[in-house]
Scaffold this motif. Structure first.
Motif, PDB file in Angstrom:
ATOM      1  N   CYS A  26      -6.498   7.482   7.835  1.00  0.00           N
ATOM      2  CA  CYS A  26      -6.667   7.433   9.212  1.00  0.00           C
ATOM      3  C   CYS A  26      -8.216   7.141   9.565  1.00  0.00           C
ATOM      4  O   CYS A  26      -8.780   7.630  10.376  1.00  0.00           O
ATOM      5  N   THR A  81       0.962   3.597   9.211  1.00  0.00           N
ATOM      6  CA  THR A  81      -0.036   3.579   8.153  1.00  0.00           C
ATOM      7  C   THR A  81      -0.613   2.339   8.076  1.00  0.00           C
ATOM      8  O   THR A  81      -1.942   1.802   7.655  1.00  0.00           O
ATOM      9  N   GLU A  87      -5.333   7.311   0.942  1.00  0.00           N
ATOM     10  CA  GLU A  87      -4.387   6.161   0.627  1.00  0.00           C
ATOM     11  C   GLU A  87      -4.426   5.341  -0.526  1.00  0.00           C
ATOM     12  O   GLU A  87      -5.513   5.256  -1.063  1.00  0.00           O
ATOM     13  N   TYR A  88      -3.591   4.893  -1.150  1.00  0.00           N
ATOM     14  CA  TYR A  88      -3.470   3.946  -2.216  1.00  0.00           C
ATOM     15  C   TYR A  88      -3.722   2.485  -1.592  1.00  0.00           C
ATOM     16  O   TYR A  88      -2.657   2.108  -0.824  1.00  0.00           O
ATOM     17  N   GLY A  89      -4.505   1.814  -1.924  1.00  0.00           N
ATOM     18  CA  GLY A  89      -4.503   0.280  -1.498  1.00  0.00           C
ATOM     19  C   GLY A  89      -3.627  -0.553  -2.521  1.00  0.00           C
ATOM     20  O   GLY A  89      -3.317   0.164  -3.637  1.00  0.00           O
ATOM     21  N   MET A  92      -0.236  12.214   9.456  1.00  0.00           N
ATOM     22  CA  MET A  92      -1.280  11.471   9.999  1.00  0.00           C
ATOM     23  C   MET A  92      -1.707  12.084  11.423  1.00  0.00           C
ATOM     24  O   MET A  92      -1.076  12.868  11.916  1.00  0.00           O
ATOM     25  N   ILE A 100      -9.931   5.161  10.752  1.00  0.00           N
ATOM     26  CA  ILE A 100     -10.749   4.357  11.967  1.00  0.00           C
ATOM     27  C   ILE A 100     -10.648   5.464  13.108  1.00  0.00           C
ATOM     28  O   ILE A 100     -11.289   5.350  14.051  1.00  0.00           O
ATOM     29  N   TYR A 101     -10.069   6.749  12.645  1.00  0.00           N
ATOM     30  CA  TYR A 101     -10.057   7.653  13.729  1.00  0.00           C
ATOM     31  C   TYR A 101     -11.004   9.054  13.495  1.00  0.00           C
ATOM     32  O   TYR A 101     -11.046   9.459  12.044  1.00  0.00           O
ATOM     33  N   LEU A 142      -2.355   1.112  -6.078  1.00  0.00           N
ATOM     34  CA  LEU A 142      -0.771   1.485  -5.995  1.00  0.00           C
ATOM     35  C   LEU A 142      -0.341   0.806  -7.309  1.00  0.00           C
ATOM     36  O   LEU A 142       0.783   1.451  -7.847  1.00  0.00           O
ATOM     37  N   PHE A 179      -8.737   5.055  -0.424  1.00  0.00           N
ATOM     38  CA  PHE A 179      -9.609   5.021   0.571  1.00  0.00           C
ATOM     39  C   PHE A 179      -9.017   6.121   1.515  1.00  0.00           C
ATOM     40  O   PHE A 179      -8.033   6.569   1.546  1.00  0.00           O
ATOM     41  N   VAL A 191      -2.946   1.425  10.728  1.00  0.00           N
ATOM     42  CA  VAL A 191      -4.279   1.989  10.568  1.00  0.00           C
ATOM     43  C   VAL A 191      -5.017   1.468   9.211  1.00  0.00           C
ATOM     44  O   VAL A 191      -6.346   1.421   9.566  1.00  0.00           O
ATOM     45  N   ASP A 192      -4.432   1.168   8.591  1.00  0.00           N
ATOM     46  CA  ASP A 192      -5.272   0.426   7.092  1.00  0.00           C
ATOM     47  C   ASP A 192      -5.487  -0.733   7.078  1.00  0.00           C
ATOM     48  O   ASP A 192      -6.269  -1.390   6.412  1.00  0.00           O
ATOM     49  N   LYS A 230       5.747  13.724  -3.514  1.00  0.00           N
ATOM     50  CA  LYS A 230       4.866  14.477  -2.827  1.00  0.00           C
ATOM     51  C   LYS A 230       4.923  15.959  -2.517  1.00  0.00           C
ATOM     52  O   LYS A 230       6.010  16.350  -2.498  1.00  0.00           O
ATOM     53  N   GLU A 264      -2.298  16.282   0.536  1.00  0.00           N
ATOM     54  CA  GLU A 264      -0.838  15.651   0.239  1.00  0.00           C
ATOM     55  C   GLU A 264      -0.972  14.832  -0.878  1.00  0.00           C
ATOM     56  O   GLU A 264      -1.893  13.896  -1.220  1.00  0.00           O
ATOM     57  N   ILE A 269       0.850  -1.182  -0.108  1.00  0.00           N
ATOM     58  CA  ILE A 269       0.012  -0.078  -0.073  1.00  0.00           C
ATOM     59  C   ILE A 269       0.914   1.221   0.129  1.00  0.00           C
ATOM     60  O   ILE A 269       1.980   1.235   0.004  1.00  0.00           O
ATOM     61  N   ASP A 270       0.384   2.504  -0.163  1.00  0.00           N
ATOM     62  CA  ASP A 270       0.925   3.773  -0.119  1.00  0.00           C
ATOM     63  C   ASP A 270       0.003   4.551   0.433  1.00  0.00           C
ATOM     64  O   ASP A 270      -0.788   5.244  -0.159  1.00  0.00           O
ATOM     65  N   GLY A 271       0.481   5.054   1.802  1.00  0.00           N
ATOM     66  CA  GLY A 271      -0.456   6.104   2.335  1.00  0.00           C
ATOM     67  C   GLY A 271       0.318   7.388   2.666  1.00  0.00           C
ATOM     68  O   GLY A 271       1.414   7.538   2.433  1.00  0.00           O
ATOM     69  N   CYS A 272      -0.518   8.154   3.550  1.00  0.00           N
ATOM     70  CA  CYS A 272      -0.080   9.520   3.828  1.00  0.00           C
ATOM     71  C   CYS A 272       0.953   9.628   5.131  1.00  0.00           C
ATOM     72  O   CYS A 272       0.867   8.714   5.468  1.00  0.00           O
ATOM     73  N   GLN A 273       1.840  10.618   4.744  1.00  0.00           N
ATOM     74  CA  GLN A 273       2.802  10.927   5.552  1.00  0.00           C
ATOM     75  C   GLN A 273       2.543  11.782   6.944  1.00  0.00           C
ATOM     76  O   GLN A 273       2.946  11.619   7.738  1.00  0.00           O
ATOM     77  N   VAL A 293      -3.348   8.832  16.152  1.00  0.00           N
ATOM     78  CA  VAL A 293      -2.489   7.689  15.688  1.00  0.00           C
ATOM     79  C   VAL A 293      -1.279   7.628  16.672  1.00  0.00           C
ATOM     80  O   VAL A 293      -1.084   6.585  16.799  1.00  0.00           O
TER      81      VAL A 293
END
Lengths: 483, 483
Positions: B14, A160, B26-28, A61, B16-17, B32, B11, A163-164, B185, B202, A55-59, A65
């Motif tokens: 974070c 990341t 995020e890229y799943g 957060m 869940i928060y 990705l 999606f 949480v994902d 980024k 971002e 995956i590739d998520g945000c920096q 978290v």
């Protein structure tokens, strides 16, 4: 370092500015090619080999978290400030260097103050006295939107992944054990960044978090693939033993099949990077050295000119992270393990790899000065990690050799990283290619115009052979296969 | 959006928060793969085709950089705060929506205040009155080290390229015009992020900065390669004309060969992404729309369900950036143009591509609901952009078909993104593959055990053909060639 700066490997960020902050480095065109190829190798030998999801998520957060992960409370360095000149130092390092003995960074503030007092340690800059030790959180804070909501740049990419995890496990129809991987940047506000790529404030991690059922850590049929893999393991940092993964397991050197399997995978990967595998070790960390979230930890270390260097932290994080996120978010993060239909909050074993440090180690282990041949500097990079695979050189710039060379170059560059060079003597051009690790140099000469053959010179042996132009692609393709 | 959330495309970060900030996605695993393949295509069709250099620099940059670039002073949005409930709004948007007429974001604060007063615009939340319009800088500030030195997350990746240009040009033996590219980024503290990937705080940019000699913008032999490339150009946003790059140049629709050449390169690239090239345009921006650093600007836009969407900003930035950096850093950033040995401060033409938006547009243009066949949802992605190239499906889970399928899968997955699926009816499995754009489904049946052939089903036509297992790799490899 000289080579890195002069040949486009890496160099300091914002270097034209006096206020450029320390601990930020850039990859130039040469270094970036190596980085991208190393990431490709990681994807092939670890992510795809094991069938992981990436995956590739945000920096950036949210604050929650890091409440949950423990970083808000625990991710701190002890610092002391000089009451005279105001200089700030990392207290553990200052003390270690002053008394000539390693002091762990988790030593309580009061103990550090006591050692400073007892040894009358003064400011190295102005000889002033220090104030009391305080804790400095190493996360970078950012404020979001006009209301300045507090958030942080992640200090490790894996948060990341944690949480994902619920969504990824569900939507990708996951089964335990499941590796989830991510390549990305992390940020740590180091007090004293140093040594170019080795202690950065902004750096690349390639992390794998293996989610597993803690009751089934020995239920892993694919362990058979690695039973005979030789691992160099050090329990105390002094002596290192070489054992197979199977033996390490049966003799209790490694705790379970899951840990042994992933250490073996990592070992195989580094075996293909060109790092000298006689100068590596998996060192088990003692209680005081482990990160706050780890219950078992091995560092994958490589011997370099500046000592043993940690490239990968292999941490058994147990349910530290999912439990924390579950409590703070109030979401139930348990999943069904399809193998026995039990509900379980997965544990996690991670391979947290530093990409920048790995590149540094690969470069150092590949660097040779060849005093028998003109003091040439050669980077003996694996062809699949070399920034350029092949140089195309007309022997001279006349008789149509340039035109023929350009044709070959245009054809090859569509498939391979290629470099055309027609300036300077052929010897100087070879030197330039060797310095950046180009495995093959093709020279186009008069014979080429007659029989369509070129000489291919190998970087390491300097041997030359004549090859037909039509066979070049096949030759180069074969060089890219992993050993 | 439903597909994106349920199939691992993208999606919210974070999620869940409760305090997850908006504008972070995020890229799943599925998304990705598409992203990485799109970047590969960009590298091939733009960076390598043109012989550009690619670098990878830091996201945190010193304050001086943004003094020089003008972002500290100019990179602001007008905001108004409600004196009643404290809600904050982007003033230009609020006014535009209230009076039903587009107001440029660069409208002076006083003018915005006047319009708000004249039209008695009130807070949409509480009907309260607004305070005066102020400017909100969209850069995220970060503080470095214990002394809290001020720095910023870059709002555009290209500032790295400008600051690194002197070293890159020198060490890589550059010649003008020279394209320097970067994928990375950028961060913008949007007041009102929205529409998932379309307005993020971002986000990924793939930027190319072409450094050129402003006196030689028509001295570009490689323009010949694109003379006949058809471009759709709109000067006013209303009408669009289709002209060749050559005609656009001779008729003065495009200002010079350099601009025309790079727009054509970009056009060719998007032609290979699967975007419907009848629904694109290069729209020239008027004075009020252009960014503060651009003297000529074209937006590459794609028509989507929510209107025309800007994917790439093509800006002639002249010497805005190098001049600024030269003045603030006090370094001379002039270089020698080897073509005439003149000293020149290069001008810059940029192709600033939004990767996330491009992915959104590609997905939307690839999405089909096929009402003639079971209402199936099909993503008609190009094979080289598909997250998975091939699904391997045993017709039934008995008679050794699973074992044979697993063998084929193990062999193919080393080279191709492959997916094994043995759960549910064959029809349901086809549907699952079509939804994420898998071009080929291989079915292993009883005949396979007899003559070693499988059926290969094509996603778009649903046609099936029998192919020998030995010929599969060749078949799949050919599918990956660009059209």
């Amino acid at each position: 370092m000289k080579l890195a700066l002069e040949k486009g490997f890496y160099f300091p960020s914002c270097e034209i500015y006096a206020d450029a902050p320390a601990g930020f480095w850039e990859y130039g065109p040469t270094g970036l090619k190596i980085k991208n190829k190393l990431v490709d190798l990681w994807r092939k030998e670890i992510v795809r080999r094991d069938g992981m999801l990436e995956i590739d998520g945000c920096q950036i957060m949210s604050k929650s978290v890091f409440e949950a992960s423990g970083h808000l409370g625990n991710f701190t360095d002890p610092i002391v400030k000089c009451t005279g000149c105001g200089s700030t130092f990392r207290a553990d390092r200052l003390v270690s260097e002053s008394i000539g003995k390693d002091i762990p960074e988790r030593t309580p503030n009061d103990d550090l103050d006591a050692i400073i007092g007892r040894n009358n340690i003064r400011c190295p800059s102005c000889k002033g006295q220090f104030g009391r030790t305080t804790r400095f959180n190493m996360m970078f804070k950012v404020e979001i939107g006009p209301s300045a909501e507090m958030a942080f740049l992640r200090p490790e990419t894996c948060q990341t992944i944690f949480v994902d995890f619920p969504r990824v496990y569900k939507t990708m129809r996951g089964k335990l054990p499941l590796g989830v991987a991510q390549l990305g940047k992390s940020f740590r506000n180091e007090i004293a960044p140093r040594q170019s790529l080795l202690r950065l404030r902004e750096f690349y991690q390639a992390e794998v978090e293996v989610f597993c059922n803690p009751h089934r850590l020995n239920d892993l049929p694919r362990f058979e693939e690695v039973t005979d893999t030789l691992l160099r393991i050090s329990k105390d940092g002094a002596s290192t033993q070489e054992v197979t993964a199977g033996d390490a397991l049966s003799r209790g050197i490694l705790p379970n099949k899951l840990v042994a399997y992933y250490l073996a995978l990592l070992n195989d990967f580094y075996g293909k990077t060109g790092i000298d595998m006689h100068r590596i070790r998996f060192r088990q960390l003692g209680d005081e050295e482990r990160a706050f979230y780890a219950s078992i930890a091995f560092d994958f270390e490589v011997e370099t000119s500046i000592g043993w260097l940690e490239l990968v932290a292999c941490n058994y994080r147990s349910d530290h992270d999912l439990k924390g996120h579950s409590m703070v978010s109030k979401e139930n993060l348990e999943v069904i393990d399809p193998s026995d239909q039990s509900k379980v909050l997965p544990h996690v074993f991670e391979l947290s790899m530093g990409i920048d440090r790995s590149i540094y180690a690969i470069l150092e282990h590949s660097y040779f000065e060849d005093f028998e041949h003109d003091d040439r500097v050669v980077l003996k990079l694996q062809p699949y990690l070399a920034p350029v695979l092949v140089g195309i050189l007309p022997l001279v710039n006349k008789d149509g050799l340039s035109e023929r060379s350009q044709m070959i170059y245009s054809d090859l560059k569509r498939e391979f990283d290629s470099y055309y060079d027609d300036s300077g003597s052929i010897g100087r051009r070879y030197r330039r290619l060797e310095q950046i690790g180009v495995p093959f140099a093709i020279t186009v000469d008069k014979v080429t115009l007659q029989d369509d053959s070129v000489t291919v010179r190998q970087r390491d042996t300097m041997k030359q052979e004549r090859i037909k132009v039509n066979d070049l692609k096949k030759y180069l393709r074969e060089s890219l296969q992993n050993r």
